[in-house]
Enzyme design. Structure first.
Site, mmCIF file in Angstrom:
data_model
loop_
_atom_site.group_PDB
_atom_site.id
_atom_site.type_symbol
_atom_site.label_atom_id
_atom_site.label_comp_id
_atom_site.label_asym_id
_atom_site.label_seq_id
_atom_site.Cartn_x
_atom_site.Cartn_y
_atom_site.Cartn_z
ATOM 1 N N GLU A 310 0.769 -1.081 0.230
ATOM 2 C CA GLU A 310 -0.353 -0.227 -0.044
ATOM 3 C C GLU A 310 0.725 1.053 0.497
ATOM 4 O O GLU A 310 1.768 1.526 1.006
ATOM 5 C CB GLU A 310 -0.460 0.106 1.220
ATOM 6 N N CYS A 344 -2.267 8.546 2.653
ATOM 7 C CA CYS A 344 -1.851 7.835 1.021
ATOM 8 C C CYS A 344 -3.505 8.805 0.214
ATOM 9 O O CYS A 344 -3.337 9.176 -1.280
ATOM 10 C CB CYS A 344 -2.469 6.979 1.339
ATOM 11 N N GLU A 440 3.791 13.362 -3.789
ATOM 12 C CA GLU A 440 3.155 13.583 -3.133
ATOM 13 C C GLU A 440 3.541 14.974 -2.060
ATOM 14 O O GLU A 440 4.178 14.163 -1.539
ATOM 15 C CB GLU A 440 2.678 12.464 -2.536
HETATM 16 N N1 LIG Z 1 -1.368 3.522 0.391
HETATM 17 C C1 LIG Z 1 -1.653 2.835 1.467
HETATM 18 O O1 LIG Z 1 -2.603 2.132 1.939
HETATM 19 C C2 LIG Z 1 -1.124 4.018 1.842
HETATM 20 C C3 LIG Z 1 -1.266 4.092 3.479
HETATM 21 C C4 LIG Z 1 -0.752 5.089 4.090
HETATM 22 C C5 LIG Z 1 0.554 6.169 3.994
HETATM 23 N N2 LIG Z 1 1.117 5.363 2.881
HETATM 24 C C6 LIG Z 1 2.265 5.831 1.825
HETATM 25 O O2 LIG Z 1 3.622 6.183 3.093
HETATM 26 C C7 LIG Z 1 4.287 7.204 3.145
HETATM 27 C C8 LIG Z 1 4.108 8.136 3.560
HETATM 28 O O3 LIG Z 1 4.735 7.563 4.847
HETATM 29 P P1 LIG Z 1 6.319 7.791 5.418
HETATM 30 O O4 LIG Z 1 6.974 9.333 4.855
HETATM 31 O O5 LIG Z 1 6.770 7.292 6.239
HETATM 32 O O6 LIG Z 1 6.746 6.587 4.513
HETATM 33 P P2 LIG Z 1 8.365 5.568 4.810
HETATM 34 O O7 LIG Z 1 8.121 4.407 3.074
HETATM 35 O O8 LIG Z 1 8.805 6.065 4.534
HETATM 36 O O9 LIG Z 1 8.052 5.050 6.324
HETATM 37 C C9 LIG Z 1 7.076 3.924 6.104
HETATM 38 C C10 LIG Z 1 7.656 3.151 7.189
HETATM 39 O O10 LIG Z 1 8.720 2.457 6.126
HETATM 40 C C11 LIG Z 1 9.575 2.177 7.600
HETATM 41 N N3 LIG Z 1 11.360 2.623 6.507
HETATM 42 C C12 LIG Z 1 11.842 3.391 6.191
HETATM 43 N N4 LIG Z 1 12.367 2.487 5.449
HETATM 44 C C13 LIG Z 1 12.786 1.286 5.957
HETATM 45 C C14 LIG Z 1 13.718 0.586 4.866
HETATM 46 N N5 LIG Z 1 14.602 0.616 4.286
HETATM 47 N N6 LIG Z 1 13.461 -1.057 5.399
HETATM 48 C C15 LIG Z 1 12.021 -1.687 5.658
HETATM 49 N N7 LIG Z 1 11.267 -0.104 6.921
HETATM 50 C C16 LIG Z 1 11.702 0.891 6.134
HETATM 51 C C17 LIG Z 1 9.671 3.218 8.154
HETATM 52 O O11 LIG Z 1 9.555 2.957 9.267
HETATM 53 C C18 LIG Z 1 7.985 3.485 8.485
HETATM 54 O O12 LIG Z 1 7.459 2.509 9.334
HETATM 55 C C19 LIG Z 1 3.363 8.044 1.736
HETATM 56 O O13 LIG Z 1 3.931 7.442 0.718
HETATM 57 C C20 LIG Z 1 2.004 7.642 1.502
HETATM 58 O O14 LIG Z 1 1.212 7.396 0.940
HETATM 59 C C21 LIG Z 1 0.660 4.149 1.830
HETATM 60 O O1 LIG Z 2 -3.349 6.711 5.544
HETATM 61 C C1 LIG Z 2 -3.630 6.441 5.388
HETATM 62 C C2 LIG Z 2 -5.250 5.777 4.615
HETATM 63 C C3 LIG Z 2 -6.198 5.774 5.710
HETATM 64 C C4 LIG Z 2 -6.604 5.488 5.275
HETATM 65 O O2 LIG Z 2 -7.983 4.225 5.450
HETATM 66 O O3 LIG Z 2 -8.454 6.201 5.199
#
Ligand SMILES: NC(=O)c1ccc[n+]([C@@H]2O[C@H](COP(=O)([O-])OP(=O)(O)OC[C@H]3O[C@@H](n4cnc5c(N)ncnc54)[C@H](O)[C@@H]3O)[C@@H](O)[C@H]2O)c1
Ligand SMILES: O=CCCC(=O)O
Length: 537
Positions: A310, A344, A440
């Site tokens: 996701e 997201c 984003e």
């Molecule tokens: N599609 C969805 O359902 C969804 C939901 C929520 C957030 N998001 C996305 O998440 C992003 C925002 O969150 P963020 O900036 O914290 O994302 P991120 O990818 O930087 O971090 C997410 C998680 O991954 C971990 N992480 C970071 N680097 C890692 C690595 N090398 N190996 C393993 N784990 C690692 C972090 O500790 C954190 O818990 C946005 O792009 C958002 O759209 C997507």
């Molecule tokens: O950021 C995460 C999505 C939250 C939701 O389920 O709407």
């Protein structure tokens, strides 16, 4: 005037060396290691230090001993500590032990052992435990909401909503578990009967972010319903919600070793790699950025794990000339500014028809000016902080970049110079060809682009590598079906800015990832389908 309700006066934090380095070379520093996440001692001294302990009705939900392995709280190798910051005031909320790759291996071994008996429980037994988790979450909803607001910053009303939403995944998947049917398949060969069984995948790794409670439960409830055991890596920004959920699982009777939690900040990339490469793990479910998703996919290729991703979005929100503008404004408020723009599925590019552009931007700006921004725990606050300093800087960069290319600031546009991590809710008009087109913002910035025809709007909406959610407002029914079909996204909101609930298949296409969470499809991502062909009949 935007009302900003922060009691303290201007923040005087000078920048740490790590912050300065990241500001100069942002691409050189993984976001997981961004300086606002690795808070230097100097910064901690300058922030007003330790927050008063959170007052919970049920103190057993505030866990500071460490992670959770084999039914016990553990600091593991205790390789130092990391601090969790309340983004609403910059204070240190708590300190947790750093666990290591070795601790992760141990958690995986334990989960592998626990799988032997957990996978043999009946769906009905697992559904009963899931319903019990729902019940305990509901009984403790106020405490869980307080924890969310303390570590994530969102207003308490929103945090309460998140707990209701998060808990709903347990009742949802309790219901799905007992309907996890296989098939009997007509055979092309005489004397053979084909059937399928849905079986657990095995030990599953979970890593997520952003929504401290509901993003965990959406995965965990489905994983447990299907009979898997789990190792979760808690996000370093919001670990307390994950630990509270683990404690509730324990109280609900989830056997030791079935749910495990590893904590780390500094070892995040190595622990992530271990979860991808450990041969005892058969599935990884990750919520986070597309950048990190790509790293994990490469790392998981050596063991060909089943993956659900996701990932990031860049949601278009189209306001057609025939839209009800007041409803569209409400849709943008609900969707763009939810969790101060940090979901997201938040709208990232708001495409408005030329004929209604000025009227719409004024209406939206008027609504945004009414926001009350501040610490989520305070009365009347409608919008909270961003999660850390890097997030604030990114919004500022997007504003500055858009303005340098001709966009006009209608309201907001600046960081707030107060304790915590705040950015003014912002509306930009006449945005064109800038970073927001492809990135984003993940913050409270509504970027309004102009378009003149439906074809142009759909083309602009689809002109991105990601495809998670998309929204539009129109009163024309034929256009509604046409545009819904044409948008290249996994989820469409037509005349609504709110799509999330346990019943819907949540997920994206293109570089927003794959797999679906929630809904009747959500359980399938956590099961293997096994064919049994019985011969000699
Ligand atoms: N599609 C969805 O359902 C969804 C939901 C929520 C957030 N998001 C996305 O998440 C992003 C925002 O969150 P963020 O900036 O914290 O994302 P991120 O990818 O930087 O971090 C997410 C998680 O991954 C971990 N992480 C970071 N680097 C890692 C690595 N090398 N190996 C393993 N784990 C690692 C972090 O500790 C954190 O818990 C946005 O792009 C958002 O759209 C997507
Ligand atoms: O950021 C995460 C999505 C939250 C939701 O389920 O709407």
């Amino acid at each position: 005037m935007l009302r900003v309700c922060i009691a303290q006066s201007a923040r005087s934090l000078t920048r740490s060396p790590a912050t300065r380095l990241a500001a100069r070379f942002p691409a050189a520093i993984p976001r997981s290691l961004a300086p606002s996440r690795i808070i230097s001692t100097q910064q901690h001294r300058m922030a007003s230090n330790k927050a008063a302990p959170l007052k919970l009705k049920n103190p057993s939900l505030w866990i500071e001993k460490g992670g959770f392995v084999n039914g016990k709280w553990t600091a593991g190798a205790n390789d130092g500590t990391f601090e969790v910051i309340n983004p609403g005031n910059g204070q240190v909320l708590g300190t947790l032990p750093e666990m290591t790759v070795e601790d992760t291996k141990e958690a995986v071994k334990v989960a592998h052992e626990a799988l032997k008996s957990w996978r043999k429980t009946t769906e009905t037994e697992r559904a009963a435990i899931l319903n019990k988790i729902f019940q305990i979450m509901t009984e403790n909803s106020e405490d869980l909401a307080q924890i969310i607001t303390a570590e994530n910053g969102k207003p308490l009303a929103d945090a309460r909503g998140e707990v209701t939403y998060g808990a709903s995944y347990f009742t949802w998947f309790a219901g799905e578990a007992v309907r996890n049917y296989g098939d009997v398949i007509p055979s092309a060969v005489k004397g053979v009967q084909n059937m399928t069984l849905k079986q657990p995948i095995g030990v599953c790794a979970i890593s997520e972010c952003c929504f401290p409670n509901a993003m965990v439960t959406r995965k965990l409830a489905a994983a447990l319903a299907a009979g898997n055991t789990v190792v979760m890596k808690a996000p370093a920004e919001t670990p307390y919600s994950v630990l509270a959920i683990a404690e509730i699982c324990r109280q609900a009777g989830v056997p030791d070793g079935v749910v495990n939690v590893v904590l780390t900040q500094k070892h995040t990339p190595d622990v992530g790699k271990e979860l991808c490469e450990n041969p005892l793990i058969h599935k990884l479910s990750f919520t986070g950025s597309t950048r990190v998703g790509k790293i994990l996919m490469k790392q998981a290729s050596g063991t060909l794990k089943k993956l659900s991703f996701e990932l990031g979005g860049n949601a278009p929100f189209i306001v057609f000339e025939d839209a009800d503008l007041d409803k569209a404004v409400n849709g943008v408020i609900a969707c763009k500014f939810r969790q101060s723009g940090q979901t997201c599925v938040c709208a990232n590019r708001i495409l408005v028809h030329d004929a209604v552009f000025d009227k719409f931007s004024q209406k939206l700006a008027d609504a945004v000016r009414k926001f009350k921004v501040g610490e989520g725990v305070k009365d009347g606050i409608t919008h909270g902080p961003l999660i850390h300093e890097a997030a604030v800087n990114k919004v500022q960069q997007h504003v500055d970049d858009a303005v340098s290319k001709g966009a006009k600031v209608v309201v907001g546009g600046k960081k707030l110079d107060v304790p915590g991590y705040f950015f003014e809710p912002t509306v930009l008009a006449d945005v064109q060809s800038c970073a927001i087109d492809n990135e984003e913002t993940f913050g409270p910035l509504a970027a309004l682009y102009r378009f003149k025809t439906e074809e142009e709007a759909v083309e602009m909406a689809n002109n991105t590598e990601v495809g998670l959610a998309g929204y539009f407002f129109t009163e024309n029914i034929a256009r509604l079906y046409r545009v819904a079909a044409a948008l290249e996204v996994g989820m469409v909101g037509a005349n609504t800015g709110v799509i999330s609930q346990a019943a819907i298949p949540f997920g994206g296409i293109k570089e927003s990832g794959f797999g679906r969470e929630g809904s009747k499809y959500g359980l399938q991502d956590w099961t293997n389908i096994k064919l049994i062909a019985v011969g000699g009949l």
